[in-house]
Design a protein around this motif. Sequence first.
Motif, PDB file in Angstrom:
ATOM      1  N   LYS A  83     -29.661 -16.290 -36.885  1.00  0.00           N
ATOM      2  CA  LYS A  83     -31.082 -16.762 -37.671  1.00  0.00           C
ATOM      3  C   LYS A  83     -31.244 -15.721 -38.850  1.00  0.00           C
ATOM      4  O   LYS A  83     -31.715 -16.335 -39.958  1.00  0.00           O
ATOM      5  CB  LYS A  83     -32.101 -16.047 -36.556  1.00  0.00           C
ATOM      6  CG  LYS A  83     -33.686 -16.814 -36.876  1.00  0.00           C
ATOM      7  CD  LYS A  83     -34.406 -16.652 -35.676  1.00  0.00           C
ATOM      8  CE  LYS A  83     -35.659 -17.110 -35.916  1.00  0.00           C
ATOM      9  NZ  LYS A  83     -36.690 -16.966 -34.637  1.00  0.00           N
ATOM     10  N   GLY A  84     -30.842 -14.832 -39.233  1.00  0.00           N
ATOM     11  CA  GLY A  84     -31.134 -13.737 -40.064  1.00  0.00           C
ATOM     12  C   GLY A  84     -30.413 -14.507 -41.301  1.00  0.00           C
ATOM     13  O   GLY A  84     -30.579 -14.186 -42.409  1.00  0.00           O
ATOM     14  N   ILE A  85     -29.218 -14.756 -40.941  1.00  0.00           N
ATOM     15  CA  ILE A  85     -28.444 -15.204 -42.093  1.00  0.00           C
ATOM     16  C   ILE A  85     -28.897 -16.658 -42.712  1.00  0.00           C
ATOM     17  O   ILE A  85     -28.717 -16.955 -43.775  1.00  0.00           O
ATOM     18  CB  ILE A  85     -26.957 -15.449 -41.676  1.00  0.00           C
ATOM     19  CG1 ILE A  85     -26.348 -14.118 -41.288  1.00  0.00           C
ATOM     20  CG2 ILE A  85     -26.059 -16.136 -42.416  1.00  0.00           C
ATOM     21  CD1 ILE A  85     -25.007 -14.231 -40.510  1.00  0.00           C
ATOM     22  N   ASN A  86     -29.370 -17.495 -41.754  1.00  0.00           N
ATOM     23  CA  ASN A  86     -29.636 -19.073 -42.121  1.00  0.00           C
ATOM     24  C   ASN A  86     -31.065 -19.184 -42.477  1.00  0.00           C
ATOM     25  O   ASN A  86     -31.328 -20.201 -43.180  1.00  0.00           O
ATOM     26  CB  ASN A  86     -29.265 -19.871 -40.980  1.00  0.00           C
ATOM     27  CG  ASN A  86     -27.805 -19.757 -40.822  1.00  0.00           C
ATOM     28  OD1 ASN A  86     -26.739 -19.727 -41.715  1.00  0.00           O
ATOM     29  ND2 ASN A  86     -27.426 -19.811 -39.752  1.00  0.00           N
ATOM     30  N   ASP A  87     -31.874 -18.214 -42.111  1.00  0.00           N
ATOM     31  CA  ASP A  87     -33.339 -18.326 -42.303  1.00  0.00           C
ATOM     32  C   ASP A  87     -33.980 -17.290 -43.120  1.00  0.00           C
ATOM     33  O   ASP A  87     -34.481 -16.125 -42.622  1.00  0.00           O
ATOM     34  CB  ASP A  87     -34.079 -18.648 -40.938  1.00  0.00           C
ATOM     35  CG  ASP A  87     -35.539 -19.145 -41.112  1.00  0.00           C
ATOM     36  OD1 ASP A  87     -36.088 -18.893 -42.150  1.00  0.00           O
ATOM     37  OD2 ASP A  87     -36.347 -19.319 -40.266  1.00  0.00           O
ATOM     38  N   ARG A  88     -33.845 -17.249 -44.295  1.00  0.00           N
ATOM     39  CA  ARG A  88     -34.042 -16.280 -45.253  1.00  0.00           C
ATOM     40  C   ARG A  88     -35.760 -15.915 -45.132  1.00  0.00           C
ATOM     41  O   ARG A  88     -36.130 -14.632 -45.206  1.00  0.00           O
ATOM     42  CB  ARG A  88     -33.715 -16.372 -46.768  1.00  0.00           C
ATOM     43  CG  ARG A  88     -33.843 -14.998 -47.437  1.00  0.00           C
ATOM     44  CD  ARG A  88     -32.941 -15.216 -48.956  1.00  0.00           C
ATOM     45  NE  ARG A  88     -33.093 -14.134 -49.646  1.00  0.00           N
ATOM     46  CZ  ARG A  88     -32.657 -12.921 -49.503  1.00  0.00           C
ATOM     47  NH1 ARG A  88     -31.542 -12.921 -48.370  1.00  0.00           N
ATOM     48  NH2 ARG A  88     -32.625 -11.780 -50.549  1.00  0.00           N
ATOM     49  N   SER A  89     -36.480 -16.925 -45.161  1.00  0.00           N
ATOM     50  CA  SER A  89     -37.850 -16.861 -45.159  1.00  0.00           C
ATOM     51  C   SER A  89     -38.360 -15.948 -43.820  1.00  0.00           C
ATOM     52  O   SER A  89     -39.229 -15.006 -43.608  1.00  0.00           O
ATOM     53  CB  SER A  89     -38.681 -18.052 -45.039  1.00  0.00           C
ATOM     54  OG  SER A  89     -38.326 -18.819 -43.911  1.00  0.00           O
ATOM     55  N   TRP A  90     -37.530 -16.242 -42.823  1.00  0.00           N
ATOM     56  CA  TRP A  90     -38.007 -15.537 -41.376  1.00  0.00           C
ATOM     57  C   TRP A  90     -37.401 -14.169 -41.598  1.00  0.00           C
ATOM     58  O   TRP A  90     -37.688 -13.071 -41.286  1.00  0.00           O
ATOM     59  CB  TRP A  90     -37.003 -16.119 -40.278  1.00  0.00           C
ATOM     60  CG  TRP A  90     -36.974 -15.017 -38.967  1.00  0.00           C
ATOM     61  CD1 TRP A  90     -38.137 -15.086 -38.206  1.00  0.00           C
ATOM     62  CD2 TRP A  90     -36.128 -14.400 -38.530  1.00  0.00           C
ATOM     63  NE1 TRP A  90     -37.876 -14.319 -36.885  1.00  0.00           N
ATOM     64  CE2 TRP A  90     -36.691 -13.855 -37.516  1.00  0.00           C
ATOM     65  CE3 TRP A  90     -34.885 -13.844 -39.007  1.00  0.00           C
ATOM     66  CZ2 TRP A  90     -36.234 -12.931 -36.740  1.00  0.00           C
ATOM     67  CZ3 TRP A  90     -34.215 -13.098 -38.325  1.00  0.00           C
ATOM     68  CH2 TRP A  90     -34.868 -12.401 -37.174  1.00  0.00           C
ATOM     69  N   LEU A  91     -36.145 -13.968 -42.187  1.00  0.00           N
ATOM     70  CA  LEU A  91     -35.572 -12.569 -42.265  1.00  0.00           C
ATOM     71  C   LEU A  91     -36.484 -11.531 -43.264  1.00  0.00           C
ATOM     72  O   LEU A  91     -36.547 -10.388 -42.830  1.00  0.00           O
ATOM     73  CB  LEU A  91     -34.206 -12.514 -43.013  1.00  0.00           C
ATOM     74  CG  LEU A  91     -33.175 -11.303 -43.193  1.00  0.00           C
ATOM     75  CD1 LEU A  91     -32.613 -10.842 -41.961  1.00  0.00           C
ATOM     76  CD2 LEU A  91     -32.280 -11.574 -44.438  1.00  0.00           C
ATOM     77  N   LEU A  92     -37.072 -12.041 -44.133  1.00  0.00           N
ATOM     78  CA  LEU A  92     -37.978 -11.322 -44.953  1.00  0.00           C
ATOM     79  C   LEU A  92     -39.583 -10.962 -44.694  1.00  0.00           C
ATOM     80  O   LEU A  92     -40.158 -10.486 -45.301  1.00  0.00           O
ATOM     81  CB  LEU A  92     -37.802 -11.609 -46.475  1.00  0.00           C
ATOM     82  CG  LEU A  92     -36.495 -11.709 -47.170  1.00  0.00           C
ATOM     83  CD1 LEU A  92     -36.579 -12.208 -48.400  1.00  0.00           C
ATOM     84  CD2 LEU A  92     -35.941 -10.332 -47.208  1.00  0.00           C
ATOM     85  N   ARG A  93     -39.625 -11.764 -43.394  1.00  0.00           N
ATOM     86  CA  ARG A  93     -40.953 -11.704 -43.007  1.00  0.00           C
ATOM     87  C   ARG A  93     -41.246 -10.480 -41.823  1.00  0.00           C
ATOM     88  O   ARG A  93     -40.125 -10.019 -41.278  1.00  0.00           O
ATOM     89  CB  ARG A  93     -41.326 -12.928 -41.991  1.00  0.00           C
ATOM     90  CG  ARG A  93     -42.889 -12.918 -41.694  1.00  0.00           C
ATOM     91  CD  ARG A  93     -43.100 -14.239 -40.851  1.00  0.00           C
ATOM     92  NE  ARG A  93     -42.398 -15.280 -41.518  1.00  0.00           N
ATOM     93  CZ  ARG A  93     -41.844 -16.308 -41.078  1.00  0.00           C
ATOM     94  NH1 ARG A  93     -41.398 -16.360 -39.590  1.00  0.00           N
ATOM     95  NH2 ARG A  93     -41.319 -17.404 -41.792  1.00  0.00           N
ATOM     96  N   ASP A  94     -42.169  -9.734 -41.981  1.00  0.00           N
ATOM     97  CA  ASP A  94     -42.414  -8.578 -41.282  1.00  0.00           C
ATOM     98  C   ASP A  94     -41.362  -7.567 -41.170  1.00  0.00           C
ATOM     99  O   ASP A  94     -40.993  -7.130 -42.478  1.00  0.00           O
ATOM    100  CB  ASP A  94     -42.699  -9.109 -39.669  1.00  0.00           C
ATOM    101  CG  ASP A  94     -43.871  -9.943 -39.456  1.00  0.00           C
ATOM    102  OD1 ASP A  94     -44.942  -9.772 -40.275  1.00  0.00           O
ATOM    103  OD2 ASP A  94     -43.835 -11.026 -38.966  1.00  0.00           O
ATOM    104  N   GLN A  95     -40.770  -7.375 -40.035  1.00  0.00           N
ATOM    105  CA  GLN A  95     -39.927  -6.088 -40.305  1.00  0.00           C
ATOM    106  C   GLN A  95     -38.368  -6.949 -40.039  1.00  0.00           C
ATOM    107  O   GLN A  95     -37.602  -6.172 -39.289  1.00  0.00           O
ATOM    108  CB  GLN A  95     -40.023  -5.041 -39.434  1.00  0.00           C
ATOM    109  CG  GLN A  95     -41.255  -4.133 -39.872  1.00  0.00           C
ATOM    110  CD  GLN A  95     -41.517  -2.690 -39.015  1.00  0.00           C
ATOM    111  OE1 GLN A  95     -41.572  -2.949 -37.937  1.00  0.00           O
ATOM    112  NE2 GLN A  95     -41.275  -1.864 -39.819  1.00  0.00           N
ATOM    113  N   ASN A  96     -38.400  -8.081 -40.003  1.00  0.00           N
ATOM    114  CA  ASN A  96     -37.114  -8.865 -39.397  1.00  0.00           C
ATOM    115  C   ASN A  96     -35.717  -8.506 -40.066  1.00  0.00           C
ATOM    116  O   ASN A  96     -34.645  -8.760 -39.734  1.00  0.00           O
ATOM    117  CB  ASN A  96     -37.313 -10.442 -39.449  1.00  0.00           C
ATOM    118  CG  ASN A  96     -38.422 -10.877 -38.379  1.00  0.00           C
ATOM    119  OD1 ASN A  96     -38.801 -10.157 -37.597  1.00  0.00           O
ATOM    120  ND2 ASN A  96     -39.036 -12.068 -38.875  1.00  0.00           N
ATOM    121  N   ILE A  97     -36.130  -7.917 -41.289  1.00  0.00           N
ATOM    122  CA  ILE A  97     -34.637  -7.709 -42.118  1.00  0.00           C
ATOM    123  C   ILE A  97     -33.798  -6.597 -41.000  1.00  0.00           C
ATOM    124  O   ILE A  97     -32.755  -6.407 -41.165  1.00  0.00           O
ATOM    125  CB  ILE A  97     -35.103  -6.754 -43.265  1.00  0.00           C
ATOM    126  CG1 ILE A  97     -34.020  -6.813 -44.208  1.00  0.00           C
ATOM    127  CG2 ILE A  97     -35.873  -5.489 -43.265  1.00  0.00           C
ATOM    128  CD1 ILE A  97     -33.267  -7.973 -44.769  1.00  0.00           C
TER     129      ILE A  97
END
Length: 612
Positions: A83-97
Amino acid sequence: MDNVVMEQACTNPMCFFCIMKEPDPSLRRAGIASCFKEMPLIKDDQQHVLVLSGLWNIAMTQPDDPEFPSLGIFDCMASFVEKGINDRSWLLRDQNIYIPYYAAHVIGSYTMNKVDFAEKAVLAGVIPPLMELLRGKISWVEQRVAVRALGHLASYERTFEAIAEYEEELVTLGMHLAATCLDEVYVKFVGVKDKCKRSKYHCDLLTRGVGGLEMENQKAEEWASQLQCWSLYLLNCFACKERSLNLICKQEFLTDLSGMWGGLVNHSSPAGVGLIRILCYSKYGRKSISESNEVLENLCHLSRSSDDWQYMGIDCLLLLLKDPDTRYKVIEIATMFLIDLVELKSLGDRSCLGETITKALLLDYRQRKFRIKSSQVQKALLETWELKVERRRREKTMSEEKVEERRVLTNLIKQQANHMFWLGDVEAAVKSYTEALDACPLKLRKERMVLYSNRAQCYLLLRDPDATIRDSTRALCLSNPANSHGKSLWRRSQAYDMKGLAKESLMDCIMFINGCINSETNKRVKIPYFAARMISKQMDATWLFANAQSKATISHLGKVQESDDDYEISSNEEQECDEMIRMMMEKKSIASGEQLLDYHKIVQSRHCNSIF
């Protein structure tokens, strides 16, 4: 922070923290399994990073507990990485990084010791997302935990083939990471002098949110070293099976490999020399290593040092000397170093090491010595034959009375040599010490140790570092245990410094200081100031990022007009250097199992003892 969350009234039926408090074991297990299945499907739960942080902590402290691996944690972690690799908008949301890092770390921790867990991880499909991290899809921090996890999976017979499906790419990436990761971490993190320009989530991961620039740099150094060592560990898994040797044994990489230093930042890792020794067990590896003079010289310097991995350097040279196809490619280089170790009794758990070295050097001495072109090497082998064969044979039947007579004679000559030394006639003192060594029976190891060490001091004053190193090494081989004679360590440290061999000088100086600490009977430890200064000098020269800093400086000067001044190009600040020294000295493994004194105590000392 976790406790605050857990204490709040919770209405979420899938709350991981609430499920963990469930007293009924069967309900708790069912709830955990359901959480692992559902969590990656929830897009906007800000609690994910807290859950992953908690799982990271559990996996680190209880890596052999089968509960979470049996309930689907590997599927969950693999999904989060994907998910972190394929969904950049999710990765950079909140503290998902933070989540891909924690997820890969959890996989690595649970596969560290148990092959059963490793098999479950492979079946859960963790390899493809870990490969994406290894390719650098996020950053070097995620590469660190990805290569760790992949190395664990590659270390088991039952999961190796699943890893080997990516063999060529894995080996190529592992080599690239090992060779370039220090430059990468320096340029992208340590060398960024404006804290505001550093990646915030990297800073927080490194220090767990506590600590300033100094702690961040210290942890970044540790993590960069781990990234390099784990990359080498992954390569080891292939080299042990003699796989991809045509890639690993490329000359450029072997040269880089011989300079990769473990032992202080990662005190349990031999780093580059560990992989070189693995390569020396294969015919292809020995052939490749024997063709690089730079690698051979690095192995020779290691074999004649007080580094924890000295025995690995010796092992490599012995393996090369015993192979008929490589023997005469390396003997002229190796002989001039190994002849100083022929009286070494033991090193760690290796006994009769000097005898093994002697046999390897003199393997076909009488029959085929004409194949050695160098007259210097021929002379060295002749001296070894005389010392270890002819002289031993002559002295084997020597009576105790004769031994005592020779002891008295040796002592008289030694006193004469000492007198000449103090009168300033150093060259005459060298001749007398040599005469005393010729007279002294081989069995009088302590007396011969002192004679070699004193002659080394003479050579040091005569500005002959090579002779100083030779005699100091011979003295250290005669000491009990090996490498424990303080004066010889200090003399060799100075000689290595004269030759610009900073790492070898540093190792000897650390061992010398350790001896000073152990010899003190009072509570206040006094360390010679001259040794503290040597430590400071060599720590700066051997800093993990020293080469990276030099490259960044050259690059900065070449592009000064277009640079935005992101990178630090001045020498290390004194405080940062002190902290680095403290950390590295604390991690230096020593024979007694004790840790070295904190560097700050050393630099405060002004006590200087005579060492002759």
